[in-house]
Structure formats: C-alpha cells, structure tokens
Design a protein around this motif. Structure first.
Motif, short mmCIF file in Angstrom:
data_model
loop_
_atom_site.label_atom_id
_atom_site.label_comp_id
_atom_site.label_asym_id
_atom_site.label_seq_id
_atom_site.Cartn_x
_atom_site.Cartn_y
_atom_site.Cartn_z
N VAL A 1 0.84 -1.20 0.00
CA VAL A 1 0.00 0.00 0.00
C VAL A 1 0.87 1.25 0.00
O VAL A 1 1.78 1.39 0.82
CB VAL A 1 -0.91 0.01 1.25
CG1 VAL A 1 -1.65 1.33 1.38
CG2 VAL A 1 -1.89 -1.16 1.22
N ASP A 2 0.60 2.16 -0.94
CA ASP A 2 1.23 3.49 -0.89
C ASP A 2 0.13 4.55 -0.79
O ASP A 2 -1.05 4.22 -0.65
CB ASP A 2 2.15 3.72 -2.09
CG ASP A 2 1.40 3.74 -3.43
OD1 ASP A 2 0.17 3.99 -3.44
OD2 ASP A 2 2.05 3.52 -4.46
N GLU A 3 0.52 5.80 -0.85
CA GLU A 3 -0.44 6.89 -0.62
C GLU A 3 -1.53 6.97 -1.67
O GLU A 3 -2.56 7.63 -1.45
CB GLU A 3 0.30 8.23 -0.52
CG GLU A 3 1.10 8.42 0.75
CD GLU A 3 2.48 7.80 0.74
OE1 GLU A 3 3.23 7.96 1.73
OE2 GLU A 3 2.84 7.14 -0.28
N ASP A 4 -1.34 6.31 -2.82
CA ASP A 4 -2.33 6.35 -3.89
C ASP A 4 -3.23 5.13 -3.95
O ASP A 4 -4.07 5.01 -4.84
CB ASP A 4 -1.63 6.52 -5.25
CG ASP A 4 -0.89 7.85 -5.36
OD1 ASP A 4 -1.43 8.86 -4.85
OD2 ASP A 4 0.21 7.88 -5.94
N THR A 5 -3.04 4.20 -3.02
CA THR A 5 -3.84 2.97 -3.01
C THR A 5 -5.32 3.27 -2.77
O THR A 5 -5.66 4.07 -1.90
CB THR A 5 -3.32 2.00 -1.94
OG1 THR A 5 -1.98 1.62 -2.26
CG2 THR A 5 -4.19 0.74 -1.86
N ARG B 1 6.09 8.33 0.02
CA ARG B 1 6.27 9.77 -0.17
C ARG B 1 7.28 10.34 0.84
O ARG B 1 8.02 11.27 0.49
CB ARG B 1 4.93 10.50 -0.07
CG ARG B 1 3.96 10.17 -1.19
CD ARG B 1 2.86 11.21 -1.31
NE ARG B 1 3.39 12.49 -1.79
CZ ARG B 1 3.11 13.66 -1.23
NH1 ARG B 1 2.32 13.73 -0.16
NH2 ARG B 1 3.61 14.79 -1.72
N LEU B 2 7.32 9.81 2.05
CA LEU B 2 8.31 10.28 3.02
C LEU B 2 9.73 9.99 2.54
O LEU B 2 10.62 10.84 2.62
CB LEU B 2 8.09 9.61 4.38
CG LEU B 2 7.19 10.30 5.39
CD1 LEU B 2 7.06 9.44 6.65
CD2 LEU B 2 7.72 11.69 5.75
N GLN B 3 9.92 8.78 2.03
CA GLN B 3 11.26 8.41 1.56
C GLN B 3 11.64 9.21 0.31
O GLN B 3 12.80 9.60 0.16
CB GLN B 3 11.32 6.91 1.31
CG GLN B 3 11.25 6.10 2.61
CD GLN B 3 11.35 4.61 2.38
OE1 GLN B 3 10.65 4.05 1.54
NE2 GLN B 3 12.22 3.96 3.12
N ILE C 1 -0.74 13.04 8.00
CA ILE C 1 0.11 11.91 8.34
C ILE C 1 -0.75 10.70 8.73
O ILE C 1 -1.51 10.74 9.68
CB ILE C 1 1.13 12.25 9.45
CG1 ILE C 1 0.46 12.85 10.68
CG2 ILE C 1 2.16 13.22 8.92
CD1 ILE C 1 1.41 13.02 11.86
N ARG C 2 -0.61 9.62 7.96
CA ARG C 2 -1.37 8.39 8.18
C ARG C 2 -0.54 7.45 9.04
O ARG C 2 0.30 6.70 8.55
CB ARG C 2 -1.75 7.76 6.84
CG ARG C 2 -2.69 8.65 6.03
CD ARG C 2 -2.93 8.16 4.63
NE ARG C 2 -3.85 9.06 3.93
CZ ARG C 2 -4.06 9.05 2.61
NH1 ARG C 2 -3.39 8.21 1.83
NH2 ARG C 2 -4.92 9.90 2.07
N GLY D 1 0.38 17.33 1.33
CA GLY D 1 -0.40 16.16 0.96
C GLY D 1 -0.31 15.04 1.98
O GLY D 1 0.06 15.25 3.14
N ALA D 2 -0.64 13.82 1.54
CA ALA D 2 -0.69 12.66 2.43
C ALA D 2 0.66 11.97 2.53
O ALA D 2 1.37 11.82 1.53
CB ALA D 2 -1.74 11.67 1.94
N TYR D 3 1.01 11.54 3.76
CA TYR D 3 2.24 10.81 4.01
C TYR D 3 1.95 9.61 4.91
O TYR D 3 1.35 9.77 5.97
CB TYR D 3 3.29 11.70 4.69
CG TYR D 3 3.81 12.80 3.81
CD1 TYR D 3 4.94 12.60 3.02
CD2 TYR D 3 3.17 14.03 3.75
CE1 TYR D 3 5.42 13.61 2.19
CE2 TYR D 3 3.64 15.04 2.93
CZ TYR D 3 4.77 14.83 2.15
OH TYR D 3 5.23 15.83 1.32
N ASN D 4 2.38 8.43 4.47
CA ASN D 4 2.25 7.25 5.32
C ASN D 4 3.32 7.31 6.40
O ASN D 4 4.52 7.29 6.10
CB ASN D 4 2.41 5.98 4.50
CG ASN D 4 1.22 5.74 3.59
OD1 ASN D 4 0.11 6.18 3.89
ND2 ASN D 4 1.43 5.03 2.49
#
Length: 301
Positions: free
Chosen positions: A125-129, A275-277, A160-161, A218-221
């Motif tokens: 799973v990534d941020e676009d899943t 996205r963090l990496q 932040i997820r 935006g969104a970050y896991n």
C-alpha cells in the motif's frame, strides 16, 4: 516559530513537546488546562478553547493530533460518534479560524491513520492505493477532507497516516506486554494480517521534518519501511523478551470481546512510506527488532 498543538497531552503529543519546547513557542489547546500543566509543566501556554481567538494569524504552524483513541473500547454507536466527532469537530474549528485570518499559519500538520485504507490483505500500500470502505476509512477520510480545506497559496497541509506507534509511554505495545511477559503472548487470529508500525521517535522526527520542509504537502504514510505480519511481530516481541511464543488468540474470541472493532486487529495493511522516503526522510528505527530493543530498554517498560 509559534505553534498551536492539539493533542499535546497524548502519547505522541507529549513526546513531541519535549522536542518542540527548546526551539519553539508552543500553545497547547486542551479543554483541561490543569491536565496540560500536570503533564507538560506550568510554563506551557494552555488554551481551553478557540472561542476567544478571532483567527490563527498569530501562529506560524498548527499541529493537529487530537482524537479519541480508536481501539480502546468496543465500537458502540455512541463510541463511534465520539471517535468521529473528537477528530472532525476540532479540525473543523481549526480550519474555520485559519480561513478567518488574513495572515494564516504557513503549515498545518494533521493526524490520520493507516485505517484510511481499510483492509488490504498483503497488497503493498502506498499513498495512492484505493481504500476499502469501512468505518476506519470513513473516520480518516472525513478527517483528512476537513484538514485539507485549510490549504491555500499561503498554507500547506500535510496529512500523516499513522501506523501502530511503538513507545514506552503508551500505545498498543504497553497493552500487549503483560501477557507476553507471562509467556502467554501470541498471534491474533491467523497471524497473517500485516501490521504497519512505527517507532515514536520516528513519528516525532517526521513531524519536525514536515514542519521544516516547505516543499512537503499532501498525504504521508507514517509507517516504518518494514511492515510485518502479526505473527512476525509477535515472534519478534516474544524473542526480545526471552519468552516462549506458542499461544494464539482465536478470531472468534476477539470478535466476541470487541465486536466490530476486532476487525482492526484481524485485518490489516502492508503500508509503505513511499512519499516520506521520496522527500528524503530517513528512519532512525527502520526494522522492528531495532525498534523493540530500544523501546523495551526504556525505563517505563
């Protein structure tokens, strides 16, 4: 930097405060200022509500971590309402105050969780899943939608997820330890469901990273780059404690005890912090074994 923090007395907020205080001027929003003073000290600026503030122009940043713990109680209709409203209402209020100003905060960092994705099996799973629709997704999706409304050309928003946060001060690990120390720990259900976890120090560091890097939005896991199955997590924890690993909690027992909430523990997500990496963030605790060794050596555990 002047920062407004919600959830400052919580598990993550308290640890974050120890890093923010030496370098920034922080105001903590809490309905119980006495709780703020007891946990964080009497030198903290505690705000009982936003009602007396016409806007948030005095702040450079807002960090929004407030919310009723999602896995502490069975999901009765009233508990579901508390879980939702404790996140949604404060986020709505913050956005209203940000929009009311003429010189709003430059950044809003707002909490969410990997529950956003719902159950995902062993899919990476990534941020676009695409999420699976269920209660945890409903909570997080609306939470993020509200936070995102603060975004303008003057204010960037980072969502932040969070995965399962490991730390000595609280969280899931503290609740698990008693049974493992008695040699009664083991996988839940099949044990094949994935757990996306993160060390609390990495949570703090990534919040500071997003605070300082103006290109981030935006969104970050917020999960370590090594998600593991529940069985792997259980085995690693037992091994670090020098305890046997043979007990297993059947799925039916979890459902009997916790009802719908058991799905959080019986299903999971294999979440990657893509996205963090890509943004250049480096994890201090990228592997579960290293994270558990540090956490279990902490004085409180």
């Amino acid at each position: 930097m002047k920062i407004l923090l919600t959830g400052g007395t919580g598990f993550i907020g308290s640890r974050l405060m120890s890093h923010l205080r030496p370098h920034h001027q922080v105001s903590v929003l809490s309905r119980s200022p006495n709780k703020v003073y007891q946990r964080l000290g009497h030198d903290i600026d505690a705000l009982p509500s936003l009602d007396d503030l016409p806007d948030l122009d005095q702040f450079d940043a807002v960090i929004n971590l407030a919310g009723e713990p999602i896995a502490d109680k069975r999901w009765s209709p009233s508990q579901k309402t508390r879980i939702c409203h404790s996140r949604w209402r404060i986020t709505e209020q913050l956005v209203e105050k940000i929009k009311a100003g003429s010189n709003p905060p430059a950044v809003v960092i707002s909490g969410s969780a990997v529950g956003f994705y719902g159950r995902q099996g062993d899919t990476l799973v990534d941020e676009d899943t695409h999420p699976h629709p269920e209660f945890s997704h409903e909570v997080c999706s609306r939470w993020e939608e509200l936070a995102q409304q603060a975004e303008t050309e003057h204010t960037r928003v980072c969502r932040i997820r969070l995965g399962v946060v490991l730390g000595a001060e609280g969280g899931a690990l503290v609740k698990m330890l008693p049974s493992y120390r008695f040699g009664l720990g083991g996988p839940i259900g099949s044990g094949k469901q994935y757990m996306s976890w993160i060390h609390i120090e990495d949570v703090v560091n990534l919040i500071l990273f997003l605070l300082e890097h103006e290109e981030c939005n935006g969104a970050y896991n917020a999960t370590a780059p090594e998600p593991v199955t529940n069985a792997q997590f259980s085995k690693t924890l037992a091994g670090n404690l020098g305890k046997p690993h043979f007990a297993r909690v059947p799925a039916w027992t979890m459902k009997l005890l916790f009802g719908e909430m058991a799905d959080l523990l019986l299903t999971g997500q294999r979440v990657m912090p893509v996205r963090l990496q890509q943004a250049g963030f480096h994890f201090r605790y990228p592997t579960l074994d290293k994270a558990l060794k540090e956490t279990l050596s902490a004085p409180r555990l």
